[in-house]
Design a protein around this motif. Structure first.
Motif, PDB file in Angstrom:
ATOM      1  N   ASN A  39     -33.571  80.602  -0.333  1.00  0.00           N
ATOM      2  CA  ASN A  39     -33.860  79.442  -1.184  1.00  0.00           C
ATOM      3  C   ASN A  39     -35.110  78.671  -0.756  1.00  0.00           C
ATOM      4  O   ASN A  39     -35.133  77.456  -0.786  1.00  0.00           O
ATOM      5  CB  ASN A  39     -32.640  78.503  -1.225  1.00  0.00           C
ATOM      6  N   GLY A  52     -37.555  79.361  -4.931  1.00  0.00           N
ATOM      7  CA  GLY A  52     -36.137  79.712  -4.779  1.00  0.00           C
ATOM      8  C   GLY A  52     -35.974  81.143  -4.318  1.00  0.00           C
ATOM      9  O   GLY A  52     -35.028  81.825  -4.678  1.00  0.00           O
ATOM     10  N   THR A  81     -34.160  75.684   2.056  1.00  0.00           N
ATOM     11  CA  THR A  81     -34.251  74.732   0.952  1.00  0.00           C
ATOM     12  C   THR A  81     -35.324  73.679   1.225  1.00  0.00           C
ATOM     13  O   THR A  81     -35.339  73.063   2.291  1.00  0.00           O
ATOM     14  CB  THR A  81     -32.893  74.031   0.718  1.00  0.00           C
TER      15      THR A  81
END
Lengths: 437, 469
Positions: A39, A52, A81
């Motif tokens: 991610n 992503g 992330t």
């Protein structure tokens, strides 16, 4: 020296991986068999960004890249992330491993006696435990070209990964390039191009001697070829000449450290005469020859950018040079010429972006361009399936000092971002307040 | 006493020189800088006269004192900041600098410079407090222009580090092109350079063959020399106090008190004892830093700034408690043994412990990119953006005793301002314009950039029928 509690904290921070495989970095945890970074925004350099996205690292290589990938069983998962994955940065000119503390000559293996030392190979003297190696990794640098600096032919540069118990384990290419300090006639600009390692040679004579040396090497190489083809005769082995053979045969690049336009022209002429594979390095005035260099497809390694232009030059010459070269179509890379300051590579690149170097070109210069110039474009310099897993995870653009590298991998192994400086930092950050006097 | 000292200092000023006659002195001291004349003449760089009223509009303003203002306006009247904020009206008749999309910061102040000097170290003795660096300063050093191009508006020009007690400093504003007297920042209190460690011991400034070693040669000797100097200065101060008292009480007909012999070396040290001259002390190791703080405490004076202070992070609490500033490199290290424990986290860690930290250049080269070096405090140790900006602006002003007048974008301060094309800490940053006292001393549009050189080359070659390389 280091408090026990701190050691435990560091060990805990580093212990991400399962104990499998061969450990290549001192101080690193035992590597996991596989990692997957999930991610994140992947910046492959050779292709478009993948938001992503995920990268799978397995057995030292990049096993998969994409928006959706299969996670190998048992792989260590890193949550990316909000972060970015970049290929490891490559510094195309350093003294890393060959010097430790500037004022302490005992730690210095940079300058051999005599003007011509092609058979001095940097890797022989690279100290794999130099403190500067871990400090350099902190900012995402995973590979460097390192070389001695003295004389007219300083020696042979080695391309190394910044990880390994021994020099051999660090080596990407033991013989990566020949380093020539192209003599500077007429004085002026400082830098590597003008140093002769204590040899009081007139630059004009040095140019002549350099030509003669290449002529000798070419002759040596030609005899070697003829003998190999079965022509009768003998040849006494000359180790310096042996070292020159791959360079005069055009098999490996010859780096010319040259700053002025005159030096660069001289180096190109020499490369023509002996059919060399030239790389111009330093190159403060390369902008004057940008079209020529582009047309001839001669790569240019610029830097350090942390220096002043000549008094007669534009105030922004050093910062604006890379952008001018790229616009003209020249393939560029960067060097710091550093040991303690190799960690500044991304910032030395970054400072030029305000002066015309596009961010994507800046990144390309210190990844895929460098890899290609040093002949390992199929192994390093981008995030592509099958390539060596030298990469890092950062909170943002590595050229921006406000970003932080969070995870770094060399040959698929996670290397903790711990060094002499982070250790002192943690230790003294934890220092209790002294009692009031 | 202060008056007496001022009188004496006046004598010192004419008594000492390093063999340099400043151009301004030749032209007549105090002569008004004539607009149109400028030392940048060789570069053909115009320095237009200051407008009486200037407004910088639509800027993102990093104030260094009260956060960031978006779409802000700065009004400058007679070289001073008259108004700052968003929604501030542009006064009629103002010269407008449209800074849409640009970032404005206080002008950068370099807390450690040796720029444009014709001599840096008076090496003959380890105590040279009588020497003045302004006697070696040239107002036309090209580096000053290049530093303006990096947003620098003021600098602490220091004596070198060869001596335990070095020479007197010079605080300049980068009014490049004007005569030297106009560059000296007259609001800055005087200062002096001290130095500790390897350079003073001459381990990095080795004596020439045939010349004997100079005392001191150990860190213990450095402390002894400091204590000896200040003991002498204190006794000299007492002699003058006693004399002033006796002179005040003296009546005609009584034997007139004789003044003590003047000592030009001790005069500046008395000013240090009285707190009117700031000490900027070159230092590396934690032990020598503490030694100096102890000496200063024992003699009752404050160290204004520790320079380099690469191991400052080890004794940050002690530095903060002494109300002493720390002026350090962003990330230089390992160039000598006493720089081996240096860490790039030093600025952040000292700031975290309450020390007022600056990031300095100590180099013509680094001075041009201090905005990037300050950003490294965000990289190493997560210093906040405003704190990082202070490290090259407001904190430097504080260390030099000029924070009432410059160092942040606040009403009433000098309009010393840098305008950047992008956030100054981003890689895309480049200085567009630099103002000193509201006057534009650097403007990229008129600057001799590489692009301008290239264009001129292209024109020349085209005119000559091609022949590009």
């Amino acid at each position: 020296m280091m408090p026990r509690a701190l050691l435990l904290r560091l060990a805990a921070a580093a212990a991400v991986a399962a104990p499998l495989g061969a450990q290549i970095t001192p101080g690193a945890p035992k590597p996991a068999d596989a990692y997957v970074i999930r991610n994140a925004t992947i910046v492959p350099v050779t292709g478009p960004r993948i938001t992503g996205g995920s990268v799978v690292l397995s057995k030292g290589r990049i096993a998969a890249v994409g928006a959706s990938v299969d996670t190998p069983p048992g792989a260590t998962v890193i949550d990316g992330t909000g972060m970015f994955v970049y290929p490891g940065l490559i510094d195309s000119g350093t003294r890393l491993g060959l010097t430790e503390i500037g004022s302490v000559p005992g730690g210095d293996d940079l300058v051999e006696v005599g003007p011509f030392n092609p058979h001095d190979v940097a890797l022989t003297a690279v100290n794999p435990h130099s403190e500067h190696i871990a400090v350099s990794r902190y900012n995402g640098i995973t590979s460097v070209l390192t070389a001695p600096t003295g004389g007219i032919i300083a020696g042979t540069a080695s391309l190394i990964d910044l990880s390994g118990w021994t020099g051999d384990q660090m080596a990407v290419k033991r013989q990566a390039a020949l380093v020539v300090n192209y003599p500077r006639i007429g004085g002026g600009r400082g830098g590597r191009g003008g140093r002769f390692g204590g040899e009081a040679l007139d630059p004009a004579i040095a140019v002549t001697e350099l030509h003669e040396y290449f002529a000798r090497a070419k002759a040596y190489s030609d005899v070697k070829t003829k003998l190999a083809a079965g022509q009768p005769g003998t040849q006494r082995t000359d180790l310096a000449m042996e070292a020159m053979v791959p360079f005069v045969r055009g098999e490996l690049p010859v780096v010319f450290d040259a700053e002025t336009a005159a030096q660069i022209r001289g180096a190109l002429g020499l490369a023509d005469e002996f059919k060399l594979k030239p790389v111009i390095r330093g190159a403060a005035e390369a902008w004057r020859l940008a079209d020529t260099l582009a047309a001839r497809k001669v790569p240019v390694v610029v830097g350090p950018t942390y220096r002043e232009p000549d008094a007669s030059s534009a105030y922004d010459e050093i910062y604006a040079n890379p952008g001018v070269l790229v616009k003209a179509g020249v393939q560029i890379a960067f060097q710091t010429t550093g040991a303690s300051d190799v960690r500044d590579l991304p910032f030395q690149v970054g400072i030029t972006e305000g002066f015309g170097l596009a961010p994507d070109d800046a990144l390309r210069a210190v990844t895929i361009n460098a890899a290609r110039i040093w002949g390992v474009g199929d192994q390093l310099g981008s995030i592509e399936t099958g390539k060596v897993a030298n990469l890092f995870v950062s909170t943002g653009d590595p050229m921006d000092p406000r970003s932080h590298v969070k995870y770094l991998f060399i040959r698929g192994e996670q290397v903790p971002l711990v060094d002499r400086q982070t250790k002192f930092y943690e230790e003294f950050r934890a220092r209790p307040k002294p009692p009031k006097p | 006493m202060t008056q007496t000292l001022a009188r004496r200092a006046g004598t010192v000023l004419t008594g000492i020189a390093l063999g340099v006659t400043p151009l301004a002195a030749q032209q007549g001291a105090g002569a008004a800088p004539a607009d149109g004349w400028n030392g940048a003449g060789a570069l053909s760089i115009p320095v237009p006269p200051a407008a009486k009223l200037v407004a910088i509009t639509h800027a993102t303003i990093l104030t260094a004192s009260h956060g960031t203002i978006t779409d802000g306006t700065i009004v400058i009247r007679d070289g001073k900041i008259a108004a700052v904020g968003s929604g501030v009206p542009v006064p009629a008749g103002a010269q407008v600098i449209d800074a849409t999309g640009k970032f404005v910061t206080p002008g950068i102040i370099d807390a450690h410079s040796h720029s444009s000097l014709q001599g840096i170290n008076e090496m003959s003795s380890s105590v040279t407090s009588q020497v003045r660096i302004e006697d070696a300063f040239r107002e036309d050093g090209l580096t000053l222009y290049r530093q303006l191009a990096g947003g620098v508006t003021a600098a602490n020009v220091l004596h070198g580090s060869a001596n335990t007690i070095g020479g007197q400093n010079l605080t300049v504003k980068m009014r490049f092109g004007l005569p030297v007297d106009s560059m000296k920042y007259d609001k800055a209190p005087p200062g002096i350079k001290f130095a500790l460690g390897e350079n003073v011991r001459q381990t990095n400034n080795p004596p020439q063959p045939g010349r004997p070693l100079r005392y001191p040669h150990t860190r213990m000797g450095v402390e002894e020399l400091l204590r000896d100097s200040f003991t002498r200065a204190r006794e000299y101060q007492q002699e003058w106090k006693a004399y002033d008292k006796a002179k005040a009480a003296w009546k005609h007909g009584q034997p007139e008190p004789i003044p003590p012999a003047r000592d030009v070396q001790l005069d500046p040290l008395v000013e240090v004892l009285e707190g009117t001259r700031l000490v900027h002390a070159h230092s590396y190791r934690a032990d020598e830093i503490l030694m100096l703080l102890h000496v200063a405490k024992d003699f009752g004076f404050r160290i204004a700034s520790l320079q380099h202070v690469l191991e400052g992070y080890k004794v940050a609490d002690e530095i903060a408690a002494a109300n002493t500033g720390a002026s350090t490199f962003a990330d230089e290290w390992a160039y000598k043994l006493e720089a081996w424990d240096a860490i790039a986290f030093n600025p952040s860690l000292m700031a975290e412990r309450g020390v007022r930290v600056t990031v300095n250049s100590d180099s013509d080269e680094r001075a041009r990119r201090l905005y990037q070096d300050a950003a490294k405090a965000m990289h190493y140790g997560n210093t906040s953006e405003e704190e990082a900006l202070k490290m090259i602006t407001l904190n430097a002003a504080w260390q030099l005793g000029i924070d009432k007048y410059t160092g942040s974008i606040d009403v009433g301060k000098d309009a010393d301002i840098a305008i950047f094309t992008a956030h100054p800490f981003s890689p895309q940053a480049r200085v567009d314009m630099t103002l000193v006292d509201g006057r534009v001393f650097f403007d990229r549009r008129t600057a001799p950039t590489l692009e301008a050189v290239l264009q001129s080359l292209r024109h020349t070659r085209a005119a000559m029928g091609g022949g590009a390389e």
